[in-house]
Motif scaffolding. Structure first.
Motif, mmCIF file in Angstrom:
data_model
loop_
_atom_site.group_PDB
_atom_site.id
_atom_site.type_symbol
_atom_site.label_atom_id
_atom_site.label_comp_id
_atom_site.label_asym_id
_atom_site.label_seq_id
_atom_site.Cartn_x
_atom_site.Cartn_y
_atom_site.Cartn_z
ATOM 1 N N THR A 276 -31.639 29.485 -2.326
ATOM 2 C CA THR A 276 -31.733 30.545 -1.654
ATOM 3 C C THR A 276 -31.762 30.323 -0.098
ATOM 4 O O THR A 276 -33.208 29.788 -0.050
ATOM 5 C CB THR A 276 -32.536 31.850 -2.201
ATOM 6 N N VAL A 277 -30.987 30.797 0.796
ATOM 7 C CA VAL A 277 -31.241 30.432 2.126
ATOM 8 C C VAL A 277 -31.445 31.843 2.849
ATOM 9 O O VAL A 277 -30.700 32.845 2.674
ATOM 10 C CB VAL A 277 -29.995 29.942 2.637
ATOM 11 N N TYR A 278 -32.380 31.996 3.372
ATOM 12 C CA TYR A 278 -32.996 33.281 4.184
ATOM 13 C C TYR A 278 -33.009 33.071 5.803
ATOM 14 O O TYR A 278 -33.065 31.871 6.107
ATOM 15 C CB TYR A 278 -34.408 33.749 3.577
ATOM 16 N N LYS A 279 -32.720 34.096 6.518
ATOM 17 C CA LYS A 279 -32.831 34.116 7.750
ATOM 18 C C LYS A 279 -34.235 34.870 8.429
ATOM 19 O O LYS A 279 -34.436 35.859 7.936
ATOM 20 C CB LYS A 279 -31.608 34.932 8.517
ATOM 21 N N VAL A 280 -34.635 33.860 9.155
ATOM 22 C CA VAL A 280 -36.128 34.477 9.607
ATOM 23 C C VAL A 280 -36.018 34.666 11.096
ATOM 24 O O VAL A 280 -35.438 33.403 11.902
ATOM 25 C CB VAL A 280 -37.237 33.507 9.036
ATOM 26 N N SER A 281 -36.450 35.621 11.514
ATOM 27 C CA SER A 281 -36.409 35.697 13.223
ATOM 28 C C SER A 281 -37.687 35.561 13.773
ATOM 29 O O SER A 281 -38.750 35.628 13.207
ATOM 30 C CB SER A 281 -35.858 37.001 13.602
ATOM 31 N N GLY A 282 -37.553 35.030 15.083
ATOM 32 C CA GLY A 282 -39.009 34.662 15.735
ATOM 33 C C GLY A 282 -39.165 33.000 15.471
ATOM 34 O O GLY A 282 -40.525 32.592 16.397
ATOM 35 N N MET A 283 -38.857 32.300 14.671
ATOM 36 C CA MET A 283 -39.386 30.841 14.620
ATOM 37 C C MET A 283 -38.969 30.010 15.720
ATOM 38 O O MET A 283 -37.565 30.139 16.112
ATOM 39 C CB MET A 283 -38.938 30.118 13.447
ATOM 40 N N SER A 284 -39.533 29.216 16.597
ATOM 41 C CA SER A 284 -39.451 28.600 17.706
ATOM 42 C C SER A 284 -39.859 27.126 17.753
ATOM 43 O O SER A 284 -39.523 26.565 18.471
ATOM 44 C CB SER A 284 -39.682 29.510 18.976
ATOM 45 N N CYS A 285 -40.736 26.794 16.513
ATOM 46 C CA CYS A 285 -41.275 25.465 16.855
ATOM 47 C C CYS A 285 -41.625 24.790 15.299
ATOM 48 O O CYS A 285 -41.677 25.427 14.348
ATOM 49 C CB CYS A 285 -42.316 25.386 17.706
ATOM 50 N N ASP B 268 -37.168 39.694 -3.199
ATOM 51 C CA ASP B 268 -36.907 39.789 -1.799
ATOM 52 C C ASP B 268 -38.192 40.165 -1.220
ATOM 53 O O ASP B 268 -38.744 39.913 -0.048
ATOM 54 C CB ASP B 268 -35.804 40.539 -1.221
ATOM 55 N N GLU B 269 -38.903 41.159 -1.824
ATOM 56 C CA GLU B 269 -40.169 41.797 -0.975
ATOM 57 C C GLU B 269 -41.185 40.948 -1.041
ATOM 58 O O GLU B 269 -42.068 40.789 0.005
ATOM 59 C CB GLU B 269 -40.537 43.111 -1.978
ATOM 60 N N ALA B 270 -41.505 40.021 -2.164
ATOM 61 C CA ALA B 270 -42.337 38.953 -2.281
ATOM 62 C C ALA B 270 -42.316 37.910 -0.966
ATOM 63 O O ALA B 270 -43.038 37.673 -0.561
ATOM 64 C CB ALA B 270 -42.351 38.181 -3.452
ATOM 65 N N VAL B 271 -40.794 37.586 -0.617
ATOM 66 C CA VAL B 271 -40.359 36.826 0.138
ATOM 67 C C VAL B 271 -40.768 37.547 1.759
ATOM 68 O O VAL B 271 -41.247 36.814 2.540
ATOM 69 C CB VAL B 271 -38.933 36.282 0.197
ATOM 70 N N ARG B 272 -40.327 38.761 1.944
ATOM 71 C CA ARG B 272 -40.540 39.508 2.994
ATOM 72 C C ARG B 272 -42.101 39.343 3.336
ATOM 73 O O ARG B 272 -42.521 39.381 4.522
ATOM 74 C CB ARG B 272 -40.127 40.894 2.729
ATOM 75 N N ALA B 273 -43.016 39.674 2.395
ATOM 76 C CA ALA B 273 -44.472 39.705 2.668
ATOM 77 C C ALA B 273 -45.113 38.647 2.967
ATOM 78 O O ALA B 273 -45.845 38.395 3.908
ATOM 79 C CB ALA B 273 -45.124 40.286 1.296
ATOM 80 N N ALA B 274 -44.299 37.435 2.405
ATOM 81 C CA ALA B 274 -44.878 35.964 2.896
ATOM 82 C C ALA B 274 -44.637 35.675 4.066
ATOM 83 O O ALA B 274 -45.321 35.193 4.861
ATOM 84 C CB ALA B 274 -44.491 34.820 1.950
ATOM 85 N N VAL B 275 -43.468 36.174 4.648
ATOM 86 C CA VAL B 275 -42.760 35.802 6.029
ATOM 87 C C VAL B 275 -43.640 36.861 6.901
ATOM 88 O O VAL B 275 -44.101 36.221 8.148
ATOM 89 C CB VAL B 275 -41.425 35.903 6.086
ATOM 90 N N ASP B 276 -43.782 38.009 6.657
ATOM 91 C CA ASP B 276 -44.628 38.956 7.394
ATOM 92 C C ASP B 276 -46.118 38.092 7.727
ATOM 93 O O ASP B 276 -46.430 38.105 8.638
ATOM 94 C CB ASP B 276 -44.601 40.162 6.855
ATOM 95 N N GLU B 277 -46.743 37.799 6.627
ATOM 96 C CA GLU B 277 -48.037 36.949 6.578
ATOM 97 C C GLU B 277 -48.154 36.096 7.631
ATOM 98 O O GLU B 277 -49.219 35.761 8.393
ATOM 99 C CB GLU B 277 -48.439 36.603 5.103
ATOM 100 N N ALA C 287 -35.096 38.271 8.231
ATOM 101 C CA ALA C 287 -33.750 39.020 8.660
ATOM 102 C C ALA C 287 -32.703 39.127 7.637
ATOM 103 O O ALA C 287 -31.719 39.986 7.612
ATOM 104 C CB ALA C 287 -33.065 38.457 9.731
ATOM 105 N N GLY C 288 -33.172 38.749 6.467
ATOM 106 C CA GLY C 288 -32.076 38.701 5.292
ATOM 107 C C GLY C 288 -31.689 37.395 4.702
ATOM 108 O O GLY C 288 -32.441 36.375 5.051
#
Length: 79
Positions: free
Chosen positions: A13-22, A61-70, A76-77
């Motif tokens: 699965t490919v997710y989009k995550v906003s805010g990564m820069s490095c 998806d909520e588990a992935v969202r929680a991990a990304v939030d952490e 972003a979806g």
């Protein structure tokens, strides 16, 4: 949504995550997502904002969202 089951029975699965820069961002996101049960690999690419996850079964998806939030970023979806 990009989710494919390959011949070994794994789901990619490919997710989009906003805010990564490095590379540090990539590591933080990868580290958190890799702790989700069933995940076998995570590849994060800051330049595209894409995170590719290989797992035994489709992830909640909520588990992935929680991990990304952490990790300090926003899911972003799915790509």
């Amino acid at each position: 949504m990009t989710a494919q089951t390959d011949t070994t029975g794994q789901v990619t699965t490919v997710y989009k995550v906003s805010g990564m820069s490095c590379g540090h961002c990539e590591g933080a996101v990868s580290g958190e997502i890799s702790q989700i049960p069933g995940v076998s690999s995570v590849t994060a690419v800051a330049s595209t904002g894409e995170v590719t996850v290989v797992s035994a079964t489709p992830l909640d998806d909520e588990a992935v969202r929680a991990a990304v939030d952490e990790a300090g970023f926003e899911l972003a979806g799915k790509a």
